[in-house]
Structure formats: C-alpha cells, structure tokens
Write a protein that holds these residues in place. Structure first.
Motif, PDB file in Angstrom:
ATOM      1  N   THR A 197       0.831  -1.209   0.000  1.00  0.00           N
ATOM      2  CA  THR A 197       0.000   0.000   0.000  1.00  0.00           C
ATOM      3  C   THR A 197       0.861   1.252   0.000  1.00  0.00           C
ATOM      4  OG1 THR A 197      -1.735  -1.174   1.198  1.00  0.00           O
ATOM      5  CG2 THR A 197      -1.838   1.231   1.221  1.00  0.00           C
ATOM      6  N   TRP A 198       1.875   1.291   0.842  1.00  0.00           N
ATOM      7  CA  TRP A 198       2.760   2.455   0.898  1.00  0.00           C
ATOM      8  C   TRP A 198       3.442   2.674  -0.443  1.00  0.00           C
ATOM      9  CZ3 TRP A 198       7.829   3.607   0.051  1.00  0.00           C
ATOM     10  CH2 TRP A 198       8.262   4.852   0.504  1.00  0.00           C
ATOM     11  N   LEU A 199       3.940   1.616  -1.039  1.00  0.00           N
ATOM     12  CA  LEU A 199       4.650   1.735  -2.319  1.00  0.00           C
ATOM     13  C   LEU A 199       3.720   2.194  -3.436  1.00  0.00           C
ATOM     14  CD1 LEU A 199       7.445   1.396  -3.494  1.00  0.00           C
ATOM     15  CD2 LEU A 199       6.891  -0.973  -4.016  1.00  0.00           C
ATOM     16  N   LEU A 200       2.508   1.643  -3.477  1.00  0.00           N
ATOM     17  CA  LEU A 200       1.553   2.049  -4.514  1.00  0.00           C
ATOM     18  C   LEU A 200       1.125   3.501  -4.347  1.00  0.00           C
ATOM     19  CD1 LEU A 200      -0.729  -1.110  -4.792  1.00  0.00           C
ATOM     20  CD2 LEU A 200       0.892  -0.253  -6.487  1.00  0.00           C
ATOM     21  N   TRP A 201       0.877   3.923  -3.115  1.00  0.00           N
ATOM     22  CA  TRP A 201       0.410   5.290  -2.886  1.00  0.00           C
ATOM     23  C   TRP A 201       1.524   6.314  -3.030  1.00  0.00           C
ATOM     24  CZ3 TRP A 201      -3.213   4.609   1.941  1.00  0.00           C
ATOM     25  CH2 TRP A 201      -4.393   3.983   1.520  1.00  0.00           C
ATOM     26  N   SER A 202       2.735   5.976  -2.620  1.00  0.00           N
ATOM     27  CA  SER A 202       3.819   6.962  -2.691  1.00  0.00           C
ATOM     28  C   SER A 202       4.463   6.982  -4.072  1.00  0.00           C
ATOM     29  CB  SER A 202       4.880   6.678  -1.632  1.00  0.00           C
ATOM     30  OG  SER A 202       5.669   5.558  -1.997  1.00  0.00           O
ATOM     31  N   GLY A 203       4.695   5.817  -4.636  1.00  0.00           N
ATOM     32  CA  GLY A 203       5.327   5.737  -5.943  1.00  0.00           C
ATOM     33  C   GLY A 203       6.811   6.078  -5.923  1.00  0.00           C
ATOM     34  N   HIS A 204       7.380   6.274  -4.757  1.00  0.00           N
ATOM     35  CA  HIS A 204       8.793   6.633  -4.644  1.00  0.00           C
ATOM     36  C   HIS A 204       9.643   5.400  -4.365  1.00  0.00           C
ATOM     37  CE1 HIS A 204       8.130  10.935  -4.731  1.00  0.00           C
ATOM     38  NE2 HIS A 204       7.136  10.772  -3.874  1.00  0.00           N
ATOM     39  N   VAL A 205      10.798   5.349  -5.032  1.00  0.00           N
ATOM     40  CA  VAL A 205      11.718   4.239  -4.795  1.00  0.00           C
ATOM     41  C   VAL A 205      13.111   4.747  -4.425  1.00  0.00           C
ATOM     42  CG1 VAL A 205      10.504   2.518  -6.195  1.00  0.00           C
ATOM     43  CG2 VAL A 205      12.138   4.052  -7.290  1.00  0.00           C
ATOM     44  N   ASP A 206      13.203   6.002  -3.989  1.00  0.00           N
ATOM     45  CA  ASP A 206      14.468   6.542  -3.524  1.00  0.00           C
ATOM     46  C   ASP A 206      14.851   5.829  -2.231  1.00  0.00           C
ATOM     47  OD1 ASP A 206      14.218   8.387  -5.584  1.00  0.00           O
ATOM     48  OD2 ASP A 206      13.272   9.895  -4.285  1.00  0.00           O
ATOM     49  N   PRO A 207      16.135   5.556  -2.035  1.00  0.00           N
ATOM     50  CA  PRO A 207      16.562   4.826  -0.835  1.00  0.00           C
ATOM     51  C   PRO A 207      16.110   5.485   0.474  1.00  0.00           C
ATOM     52  CG  PRO A 207      18.365   4.954  -2.389  1.00  0.00           C
ATOM     53  CD  PRO A 207      17.255   5.794  -2.946  1.00  0.00           C
ATOM     54  N   LEU A 208      16.209   6.821   0.555  1.00  0.00           N
ATOM     55  CA  LEU A 208      15.805   7.500   1.773  1.00  0.00           C
ATOM     56  C   LEU A 208      14.313   7.310   2.032  1.00  0.00           C
ATOM     57  CD1 LEU A 208      16.315   9.426   4.164  1.00  0.00           C
ATOM     58  CD2 LEU A 208      15.791  11.315   2.604  1.00  0.00           C
ATOM     59  N   LEU A 209      13.479   7.493   1.023  1.00  0.00           N
ATOM     60  CA  LEU A 209      12.040   7.357   1.197  1.00  0.00           C
ATOM     61  C   LEU A 209      11.629   5.907   1.453  1.00  0.00           C
ATOM     62  CD1 LEU A 209      10.761   9.932  -1.415  1.00  0.00           C
ATOM     63  CD2 LEU A 209      10.869  10.157   1.056  1.00  0.00           C
ATOM     64  N   LEU A 210      12.295   4.974   0.801  1.00  0.00           N
ATOM     65  CA  LEU A 210      12.022   3.560   1.083  1.00  0.00           C
ATOM     66  C   LEU A 210      12.356   3.230   2.534  1.00  0.00           C
ATOM     67  CD1 LEU A 210      13.216   1.642  -2.111  1.00  0.00           C
ATOM     68  CD2 LEU A 210      10.891   1.879  -1.255  1.00  0.00           C
ATOM     69  N   GLY A 211      13.488   3.750   3.011  1.00  0.00           N
ATOM     70  CA  GLY A 211      13.883   3.531   4.404  1.00  0.00           C
ATOM     71  C   GLY A 211      12.886   4.118   5.375  1.00  0.00           C
TER      72      GLY A 211
END
Length: 170
Positions: free
Chosen positions: A14-28
């Motif tokens: 859910t977080w990945l679909l809603w955010s769409g960000h794959v930057d290391p900082l945001l993933l962390g």
C-alpha cells in the motif's frame, strides 16, 4: 507471526503504490513507518483475526467488485434524481437486520450501505442497522437483502436465517 508478516506485506505494498517513490531515503522511511505501525499494533493486541482478517482474502475481492458495480448504479440513480426538474425524493428511514454473526461482518455491511450513494447508515446496534435512504426504492433495495447476504457470505455466516428479525420503516 503469519498475521504480522501479512500485515507488513499489505502495508508495504500500500505504501509503495500510494507513494510511488523508490528513492533509498524514502524507502527507508517507509520501512521505518511500517515497523512503528507493527510495534504499536502488537502492543495494542490489534493483530488478531479481526484486525488482520486475511482469512477473507479470497471472498472479499469478489464482494468488492460487486460493490463497485452497485456504487456505479447508485451514482447514476442519484444523479438522475438530482438532475430531474421535479427531484422525486422520498427520504425514508428503515431498520435492517444485519445477518452477519461477527462485529466485523456487521461493520462491513453498514459501511457498504454508506458507500452506496443515496443511502446512509445512521446507527448499528443489536444486529440492526438504521438506514436513511434518499428514496423509498433505495430503502426497499437495502431491505431486499442482497447486500446483506453477500456481506454475510464474505464473513462465512450466510447460514443465519434471513429476515428473522422484524425489519420495517421507522
């Protein structure tokens, strides 16, 4: 442990679909927020059969697809009423028996009513849902019981006798 893992997976997707960000900082930060949510939920003892109902995974998707169609049909119905020069509304309040055995099933049913335009769940008490409908036809449709039976089937409690409790206009 399986419930915690399934909740973590659901939150992550859910977080990945809603955010769409794959930057290391945001993933962390996303992983950190999921871990915090899991810790808080575990301390609250909210990761149980009702809090993480993965046993419903197979039947809930079919119910959601049916509900989306019902929401679309209700939207068209309400749009016709609102755009009609005479606005043929007949506000009605009815009591509908909730055929679901569990609290989660009754909440699913009451929330399904709320999602359908032209109807609103006013109260849920003692296996009864108090429903406000924009038209008498909408009230009759809720009382007909198709949504009630489908919600009961999702929860695995379709064995309850339909309409055993008195339903009627308030």
């Amino acid at each position: 442990m399986l419930r915690i893992a399934s909740l973590a997976l659901a939150l992550g997707i859910t977080w990945l679909l809603w955010s769409g960000h794959v930057d290391p900082l945001l993933l962390g930060l996303g992983v950190l927020s999921i871990v915090i949510v899991l810790i808080v939920n575990r301390r609250m003892a909210a990761i149980d059969e009702e809090g993480v109902p993965f046993q419903l995974a197979g039947s809930i998707f079919a119910y959601w697809m049916w509900l989306v169609v019902e929401i679309f049909k209700s939207n068209v119905h309400v749009a016709r009423i609102v755009l009609s020069p005479k606005m043929k509304i007949s506000p009605t309040i009815v009591k509908v028996s909730a055929w679901q055995k569990s609290d989660l099933g009754q909440v699913l049913f009451a929330n399904s009513i709320i999602l359908t335009p032209g109807t609103l769940s006013l109260d849920l008490f003692e296996n009864q849902v108090l429903v406000h409908a924009l038209t008498k036809e909408s009230a009759l449709e809720v009382q007909a019981g198709e949504m009630n039976m489908r919600a009961a089937r999702v929860m695995g409690s379709a064995g309850l006798e339909a309409g055993t409790e008195e339903e009627g206009r308030v």
